[in-house]
Design an enzyme around this catalytic site. Structure first.
Site, short mmCIF file in Angstrom:
data_model
loop_
_atom_site.label_atom_id
_atom_site.label_comp_id
_atom_site.label_asym_id
_atom_site.label_seq_id
_atom_site.Cartn_x
_atom_site.Cartn_y
_atom_site.Cartn_z
N ARG A 95 0.84 -1.20 0.00
CA ARG A 95 0.00 0.00 0.00
C ARG A 95 0.87 1.25 0.00
O ARG A 95 0.50 2.28 0.55
CB ARG A 95 -0.88 0.00 1.24
CG ARG A 95 -0.10 -0.12 2.53
CD ARG A 95 -0.93 0.32 3.69
NE ARG A 95 -0.25 0.00 4.94
CZ ARG A 95 -0.74 0.32 6.12
NH1 ARG A 95 -1.89 0.94 6.21
NH2 ARG A 95 -0.07 0.02 7.21
N ASP A 123 -6.28 -3.93 1.32
CA ASP A 123 -7.01 -2.96 0.50
C ASP A 123 -6.11 -1.84 -0.02
O ASP A 123 -6.55 -0.98 -0.78
CB ASP A 123 -8.20 -2.37 1.28
CG ASP A 123 -7.76 -1.64 2.55
OD1 ASP A 123 -6.53 -1.48 2.78
OD2 ASP A 123 -8.64 -1.21 3.32
N ASP A 250 11.85 -7.04 7.39
CA ASP A 250 11.46 -6.02 6.41
C ASP A 250 11.29 -4.65 7.06
O ASP A 250 11.13 -3.66 6.36
CB ASP A 250 10.17 -6.43 5.68
CG ASP A 250 9.05 -6.80 6.63
OD1 ASP A 250 9.23 -7.75 7.42
OD2 ASP A 250 8.01 -6.13 6.62
P1 AMP Z 1 3.88 -3.15 7.87
O1 AMP Z 1 3.28 -3.90 9.02
O2 AMP Z 1 3.28 -1.79 7.65
O3 AMP Z 1 5.37 -3.13 7.91
O4 AMP Z 1 3.43 -3.97 6.58
C1 AMP Z 1 3.78 -5.32 6.35
C2 AMP Z 1 3.43 -5.70 4.93
O5 AMP Z 1 2.01 -5.70 4.73
C3 AMP Z 1 3.98 -4.77 3.87
O6 AMP Z 1 4.31 -5.56 2.77
C4 AMP Z 1 2.83 -3.84 3.60
O7 AMP Z 1 2.91 -3.23 2.33
C5 AMP Z 1 1.64 -4.79 3.70
N1 AMP Z 1 0.40 -4.10 4.08
C6 AMP Z 1 0.06 -3.61 5.30
N2 AMP Z 1 -1.17 -3.09 5.28
C7 AMP Z 1 -1.66 -3.23 4.02
C8 AMP Z 1 -2.88 -2.90 3.37
N3 AMP Z 1 -3.88 -2.29 4.00
N4 AMP Z 1 -2.99 -3.20 2.06
C9 AMP Z 1 -2.00 -3.82 1.40
N5 AMP Z 1 -0.84 -4.18 1.95
C10 AMP Z 1 -0.66 -3.89 3.25
MG MG Z 2 6.93 -2.60 7.05
#
Ligand code: AMP
Ligand code: MG
Length: 481
Positions: A95, A123, A250
């Site tokens: 996203r 989403d 990541d």
């Molecule tokens: P994060 O927890 O923000 O580091 O995200 C972990 C992974 O989930 C990353 O690859 C993000 O891009 C993906 N991600 C988190 N929230 C969403 C969302 N609402 N839609 C699509 N991908 C998401």
């Molecule tokens: Mg992340």
């Protein structure tokens, strides 16, 4: 308003053009009714960006990704990663979009800009609350002297985001030294293309660790340099009571900056086992686990570098393992130096004596569960001769410790410089985000004032120095925001 003299922003597309294997050119989703909620003018100035332009119609569209400056190639980056210990071969910007490189070489990146090929079931969107949360906490971290991605703006999109309930949508524009993660290297390694891996490592060296070029083994030095920066980073988190909450590979940068403020929070009552995230049921990312988890993440980074370090795999593994083994010592050094500063110990206090005093203090804080940030400010008052605030927090237990500490002639000024008065306390953050979600930015603006100038006492902000009232429910943070 965009005026005739407004200077549009220019963006490079270096990463997108040099690493087509590591992402997909992509376009942001339309924002129904974009409205700027907050713009970081100080950061815009630092980056020589025109704040008036960013506030104008085109600037606001740029901050949601729907205006693309000439020459830019918005790019959804690919990465892999270990999440809570389990490997996901394909994560990536689900996203988010890398808009491009700013004139000073840093990345401009958007979060909440719509689905990408990496969205999996998501989403692609983000809600106002979590994006403002990243904004205020990352800016607080910066003000506390912690290396971090910065927040340039949050724009409400006018779109509705569905979580447990319908919420107003938003896009965060953030600025980072880069978005290279341990997970980026894991992804490059997994495609089994040593040329790609080498180009990525060279890119990382050029951007963040240029001295490594001159080392006998540049890729081993890249690893050592990331290790040193990350050891200092996690020590700085520990010293201010910051809990990242989702230290997946990541979310571990190659630049040494803190990234991805999701379920993070500051600890109030001192307790090494503190966990805030609702999904961290095993306590993997608990406060006291952060240094060992970082070392574990660095081991995953080391694995990706094996083909570059030496043609003999066993030799490469030996060299990288030896370097990895320096982590505990490096971490301990950084943390101890920081703790010495927090209690104001002059340089001539011998290490053994300092360690003893610091260990006893840790036991004192654990035994009493004192408010962590409040305790060190109380200690500044004690350095000024007023022990009462310390006694109010830890009681009679402190007497012996205070006598020993005072005999070492603590430096009050240095203590006041490193012990913040204001941190983004959880209950205040929640209050500010709830108000913002309901359309009132007032409490958020107030909170931002104090946490971005955390060492300066303001007369009318006493409330911001106190922990949550004891009757309030324990703080819980949520992922998937
Ligand atoms: P994060 O927890 O923000 O580091 O995200 C972990 C992974 O989930 C990353 O690859 C993000 O891009 C993906 N991600 C988190 N929230 C969403 C969302 N609402 N839609 C699509 N991908 C998401
Ligand atoms: Mg992340």
């Amino acid at each position: 308003m965009t005026t005739d003299t407004a200077r549009p922003l220019t963006l490079g597309s270096r990463y997108a053009s040099e690493f087509p294997e590591l992402g997909v050119p992509w376009t942001a989703a339309e924002a129904a009714e974009p409205r700027l909620l907050v713009l970081n003018e100080a950061l815009a100035d630092e980056l020589a960006l025109d704040a008036d332009y960013l506030r104008g119609e085109e600037g606001v569209r740029l901050l949601t990704g729907t205006h693309v400056p000439a020459g830019a190639t918005p790019f959804a980056q690919a990465y892999a990663g270990h999440q809570f210990g389990g490997y996901s071969p394909r994560l990536g910007d689900g996203r988010a979009l890398l808009m491009g490189e700013l004139p000073d070489g840093r990345d401009l990146h958007l979060k909440g800009s719509g689905r990408t090929p990496f969205a999996r079931g998501g989403d692609g969107l983000a809600a106002v609350g979590p994006m403002l949360r990243e904004y205020v906490i990352s800016e607080a971290m910066h003000a506390l002297g912690v290396p971090t991605t910065r927040s340039l703006a949050v724009v409400a999109t006018g779109n509705t985001v569905y979580r447990e309930q319908p919420l107003p949508g938003a896009v965060l524009a953030r600025v980072a030294a880069s978005h290279l993660r341990v997970g980026t290297f894991q992804f490059a390694r997994s495609v089994d293309d040593d040329d790609l891996l080498r180009r990525l490592a060279d890119h990382a060296i050029a951007r963040h660790h240029p001295h490594a070029t001159h080392a006998a083994r540049p890729y081993l030095e890249l690893f050592a340099s990331v290790l040193r920066d990350q050891a200092e980073l996690v020590a700085s988190w520990m010293l201010i009571g910051f809990i990242h909450g989702v230290m997946n590979t990541d979310n571990t940068t190659i630049s040494g900056e803190t990234i991805d403020y999701g379920p993070c929070a500051f600890m109030d009552a001192f307790d090494p086992a503190t966990v805030f995230s609702s999904i961290d049921t095993g306590g993997r990312y608990a406060y006291a686990n952060q240094p060992p988890v970082l070392q574990w993440n660095l081991a995953r980074f080391a694995e990706t570098l094996v083909p570059l370090v030496d043609p003999d795999q066993d030799e490469a593994v030996r060299l990288l393992t030896e370097e990895l083994g320096t982590f505990p010592e490096r971490y301990q050094q950084a943390w101890t130096a920081g703790m010495r500063a927090k209690i104001g110990l002059p340089d001539d206090v011998p290490a053994a004596e300092a360690t003893d005093l610091i260990d006893e203090l840790s036991r004192l804080l654990s035994a009493t569960g004192a408010d962590y940030t409040g305790f060190f400010r109380a200690l500044v008052a004690a350095a000024d001769g007023d022990d009462q605030p310390v006694r109010d927090l830890v009681g009679a237990l402190a007497e012996g410790w205070l006598v020993r500490w005072r005999a070492l002639e603590p430096d009050r000024e240095s203590m006041a410089r490193v012990n913040p008065i204001y941190i983004p306390r959880n209950h205040l953050v929640e209050e500010a985000l709830d108000a913002a979600t309901a359309g009132d930015m007032g409490p958020f603006t107030e909170l931002l004032v104090v946490v971005t100038d955390p060492y300066t006492e303001l007369p009318d902000y006493e409330r911001y120095t106190r922990p949550a009232p004891p009757e309030s429910a324990p703080h819980v943070t949520f992922c998937g925001t």
